[in-house]
Design a protein around this motif. Structure first.
Motif, PDB file in Angstrom:
ATOM      1  N   ASP A 196       0.841  -1.192   0.000  1.00 52.78           N
ATOM      2  CA  ASP A 196       0.000   0.000   0.000  1.00 52.78           C
ATOM      3  C   ASP A 196       0.880   1.248   0.000  1.00 52.78           C
ATOM      4  OD1 ASP A 196       0.826   0.438   2.623  1.00 52.78           O
ATOM      5  OD2 ASP A 196      -1.128   0.057   3.528  1.00 52.78           O
ATOM      6  N   TYR A 197       0.260   2.419   0.054  1.00 53.82           N
ATOM      7  CA  TYR A 197       1.019   3.656  -0.127  1.00 53.82           C
ATOM      8  C   TYR A 197       1.997   3.954   0.998  1.00 53.82           C
ATOM      9  CZ  TYR A 197      -1.517   5.238  -4.293  1.00 53.82           C
ATOM     10  OH  TYR A 197      -2.013   5.381  -5.564  1.00 53.82           O
ATOM     11  N   MET A 198       2.060   3.120   2.019  1.00 56.01           N
ATOM     12  CA  MET A 198       3.102   3.278   3.024  1.00 56.01           C
ATOM     13  C   MET A 198       4.482   3.162   2.382  1.00 56.01           C
ATOM     14  SD  MET A 198       3.671   4.010   6.209  1.00 56.01           S
ATOM     15  CE  MET A 198       2.088   3.761   7.023  1.00 56.01           C
ATOM     16  N   CYS A 199       4.573   2.423   1.274  1.00 54.13           N
ATOM     17  CA  CYS A 199       5.868   2.259   0.601  1.00 54.13           C
ATOM     18  C   CYS A 199       6.378   3.576   0.017  1.00 54.13           C
ATOM     19  CB  CYS A 199       5.790   1.179  -0.472  1.00 54.13           C
ATOM     20  SG  CYS A 199       4.807   1.606  -1.925  1.00 54.13           S
ATOM     21  N   LEU A 200       5.485   4.537  -0.234  1.00 55.65           N
ATOM     22  CA  LEU A 200       5.922   5.843  -0.735  1.00 55.65           C
ATOM     23  C   LEU A 200       6.734   6.598   0.306  1.00 55.65           C
ATOM     24  CD1 LEU A 200       2.639   6.988  -2.530  1.00 55.65           C
ATOM     25  CD2 LEU A 200       4.676   5.951  -3.555  1.00 55.65           C
ATOM     26  N   LEU A 201       6.574   6.195   1.574  1.00 55.07           N
ATOM     27  CA  LEU A 201       7.298   6.840   2.663  1.00 55.07           C
ATOM     28  C   LEU A 201       8.695   6.259   2.864  1.00 55.07           C
ATOM     29  CD1 LEU A 201       4.078   7.013   4.609  1.00 55.07           C
ATOM     30  CD2 LEU A 201       5.593   8.994   4.658  1.00 55.07           C
ATOM     31  N   ASN A 202       9.131   5.392   1.939  1.00 52.98           N
ATOM     32  CA  ASN A 202      10.506   4.896   1.986  1.00 52.98           C
ATOM     33  C   ASN A 202      11.489   5.912   1.403  1.00 52.98           C
ATOM     34  OD1 ASN A 202       9.768   2.469   3.190  1.00 52.98           O
ATOM     35  ND2 ASN A 202       9.443   1.459   1.218  1.00 52.98           N
ATOM     36  N   ALA A 203      10.979   6.983   0.804  1.00 58.89           N
ATOM     37  CA  ALA A 203      11.841   8.032   0.279  1.00 58.89           C
ATOM     38  C   ALA A 203      12.554   8.748   1.429  1.00 58.89           C
ATOM     39  CB  ALA A 203      11.018   9.030  -0.534  1.00 58.89           C
ATOM     40  N   THR A 204      13.675   9.362   1.127  1.00 59.41           N
ATOM     41  CA  THR A 204      14.485  10.034   2.155  1.00 59.41           C
ATOM     42  C   THR A 204      13.804  11.319   2.629  1.00 59.41           C
ATOM     43  OG1 THR A 204      16.514   9.161   1.180  1.00 59.41           O
ATOM     44  CG2 THR A 204      16.746  11.035   2.664  1.00 59.41           C
ATOM     45  N   TYR A 205      13.843  11.533   3.936  1.00 58.41           N
ATOM     46  CA  TYR A 205      13.256  12.738   4.526  1.00 58.41           C
ATOM     47  C   TYR A 205      14.147  13.948   4.272  1.00 58.41           C
ATOM     48  CZ  TYR A 205      11.990  16.144   8.118  1.00 58.41           C
ATOM     49  OH  TYR A 205      11.643  17.303   8.773  1.00 58.41           O
ATOM     50  N   ASN A 206      13.532  15.044   3.845  1.00 58.95           N
ATOM     51  CA  ASN A 206      14.216  16.323   3.700  1.00 58.95           C
ATOM     52  C   ASN A 206      13.604  17.307   4.690  1.00 58.95           C
ATOM     53  OD1 ASN A 206      15.930  15.664   1.406  1.00 58.95           O
ATOM     54  ND2 ASN A 206      14.028  15.612   0.213  1.00 58.95           N
ATOM     55  N   ASP A 207      14.448  17.945   5.473  1.00 60.07           N
ATOM     56  CA  ASP A 207      13.942  18.896   6.462  1.00 60.07           C
ATOM     57  C   ASP A 207      13.498  20.177   5.760  1.00 60.07           C
ATOM     58  OD1 ASP A 207      13.290  20.221   8.774  1.00 60.07           O
ATOM     59  OD2 ASP A 207      15.361  20.817   9.202  1.00 60.07           O
ATOM     60  N   GLU A 208      12.193  20.394   5.704  1.00 60.65           N
ATOM     61  CA  GLU A 208      11.621  21.576   5.065  1.00 60.65           C
ATOM     62  C   GLU A 208      10.911  22.482   6.071  1.00 60.65           C
ATOM     63  OE1 GLU A 208      10.528  19.277   0.849  1.00 60.65           O
ATOM     64  OE2 GLU A 208       8.940  19.835   2.263  1.00 60.65           O
ATOM     65  N   MET A 209      11.059  22.184   7.352  1.00 58.47           N
ATOM     66  CA  MET A 209      10.278  22.865   8.371  1.00 58.47           C
ATOM     67  C   MET A 209      10.923  24.183   8.804  1.00 58.47           C
ATOM     68  SD  MET A 209       7.859  20.779   8.461  1.00 58.47           S
ATOM     69  CE  MET A 209       6.892  21.647   9.704  1.00 58.47           C
ATOM     70  N   THR A 210      10.068  25.100   9.222  1.00 64.13           N
ATOM     71  CA  THR A 210      10.487  26.315   9.905  1.00 64.13           C
ATOM     72  C   THR A 210      10.212  26.117  11.389  1.00 64.13           C
ATOM     73  OG1 THR A 210       9.974  27.692   7.981  1.00 64.13           O
ATOM     74  CG2 THR A 210      10.153  28.799  10.120  1.00 64.13           C
ATOM     75  N   TYR A 211      11.263  26.243  12.200  1.00 61.38           N
ATOM     76  CA  TYR A 211      11.129  25.941  13.625  1.00 61.38           C
ATOM     77  C   TYR A 211      10.963  27.225  14.435  1.00 61.38           C
ATOM     78  CZ  TYR A 211      12.784  21.387  12.108  1.00 61.38           C
ATOM     79  OH  TYR A 211      12.907  20.181  11.467  1.00 61.38           O
ATOM     80  N   PRO A 212      10.227  27.122  15.553  1.00 60.27           N
ATOM     81  CA  PRO A 212       9.547  25.913  16.061  1.00 60.27           C
ATOM     82  C   PRO A 212       8.314  25.567  15.240  1.00 60.27           C
ATOM     83  CG  PRO A 212       8.994  27.791  17.431  1.00 60.27           C
ATOM     84  CD  PRO A 212      10.018  28.287  16.442  1.00 60.27           C
TER      85      PRO A 212
END
Length: 394
Positions: A196-212
């Motif tokens: 299922d589409y959980m496999c799409l989450l095997n891609a590498t995470y890129n930090d795109e967040m503005t903190y906090p």
């Protein structure tokens, strides 16, 4: 005609052709008509369309509203299923088909599909039973394969159903992506594994967040990077503040999502609408009650675990940096039953651990029975969030 029964129309194309008949539905209808430019409907056909139930969040459903020969699609398992239809699933032989989404090609038991197996894979931490992700694996067996048959890397939508009182009822399980057939070249008898589409989450995470930012905002971004939508905008600790990035070693998106689910005292799963859910709830009423005649194999722990009365957030790298909350009254009465959350990436200070652990108090009094395996037939309408009561275990 030009817009005959076998043509796929997008929602916008359908609205342009059929106007108010389509209204705001998310379904793609298929019509039998000899007048493609306009529908000359009888009063009876108009009534059928007016009363036809729509299902939100779906993209392609085949419906013949005029002759009632096509199947009912049961998008949401339990609310739209009568007890009679549930019984039919437990007693009748199931049938299934898959739709190749790029072109609408149907693979069923009348052409290629021989058998299928749907499994749920729950990836949980070494400590406790909470946290991590749930993926579904679909294995399809085919026969009579010819050179027109091609499903490698394809996106398939899977349906399983039964016949009840002359009508087919199918459960829509959502989309699955073919990983790879067992053989490089499809042969007369081939099987393929799909996730299922959980496999799409095997891609590498890129930090795109503005903190906090909040855990909820981070969860939405993680899903968005995989091309998915987060269905549960609020969950336990969704408003928890994240001050910086904790994932700097090319971790997959799935690792980040699993850590968020751990912080929510939950799991992350893909629903049958292909959206991401972080939604484990402590239910007071079971979804189904099974007795001895409902299963033919059951392997479980010798006794239940609980009631939970102590919760620990543990940092295994630093001795003495655990945070504990407990129900003293329950401990005095029942002894200690711990729920341990270890090495949560977001619990990197004592203050953070103190904030996160508060939501765990909801589990005070929770008792569960660890099940190693259980084999049943016909309970296809249950999902990973179902509460099952088992009777007559002896």
């Amino acid at each position: 005609g030009e817009y005959g029964f076998n043509e796929d129309l997008t929602i916008e194309q359908a609205k342009q052709k059929f106007g108010e008949i389509i209204a705001e539905t998310n379904l793609v209808f298929y019509y039998k008509t000899t007048t493609p430019e306009e529908l000359d409907l009888t009063e009876e056909q108009s009534d059928i369309l007016d009363n036809f139930e729509t299902f939100d969040g779906q993209n392609i459903i085949t419906v013949d509203t005029f002759n009632n020969t096509n199947p009912n699609i049961l998008i949401d398992y339990t609310p739209k299923m009568t007890d009679e239809i549930k019984q039919a699933f437990t007693k009748n032989i199931t049938k299934a088909y898959v739709i190749r989404t790029r072109d609408g090609f149907e693979i069923n038991q009348d052409n290629y599909l021989k058998d299928y197996k749907l499994e749920e894979l729950r990836f949980v931490p070494d400590n406790g039973f909470i946290g991590g992700t749930v993926a579904r694996r679909l294995t399809l067996d085919f026969n009579n394969v010819d050179n027109q048959f091609d499903i490698q890397d394809e996106d398939l939508r899977f349906f399983a159903g039964v016949e009840y009182e002359g009508k087919d009822y199918y459960i829509d399980y959502g989309n699955f992506i073919v990983q790879k057939p067992e053989t490089e070249n499809t042969t007369d008898n081939t099987n393929a594994t799909c996730l299922d589409y959980m496999c799409l989450l095997n891609a590498t995470y890129n930090d795109e967040m503005t903190y906090p930012c909040t855990l909820g905002e981070l969860a939405e971004n993680v899903c968005s990077q995989a091309g998915l939508e987060l269905a549960t905008k609020t969950f336990r600790n969704s408003d928890f503040i994240v001050t910086d990035n904790q994932f700097i070693n090319n971790e997959p998106l799935r690792t980040v999502l699993g850590a968020i689910a751990l912080s929510a005292f939950s799991w992350a799963r893909i629903g049958q609408d292909n959206r991401v859910y972080i939604d484990f709830t402590i239910k007071q009423q079971e979804d189904i009650s099974l007795d001895y005649d409902s299963y033919f194999n059951l392997s479980m722990a010798s006794k239940p675990f609980g009631p939970i009365n102590r919760i620990i957030l543990r940092n295994s790298q630093v001795e003495g940096e655990n945070i504990t909350v407990q129900d003293d009254e329950s401990i005095a009465e029942n002894g200690v039953h711990e729920l341990v959350i270890a090495d949560n990436p977001f619990a990197y200070t004592q203050e953070k651990r103190e904030q996160l652990i508060e939501a765990g108090k909801e589990f005070y009094g929770f008792t569960y029975m660890p099940v190693n395996s259980m084999d049943t037939i016909g309970y296809a309408f249950l999902d990973s969030n179902s509460l099952i009561k088992i009777n007559d275990m002896q």
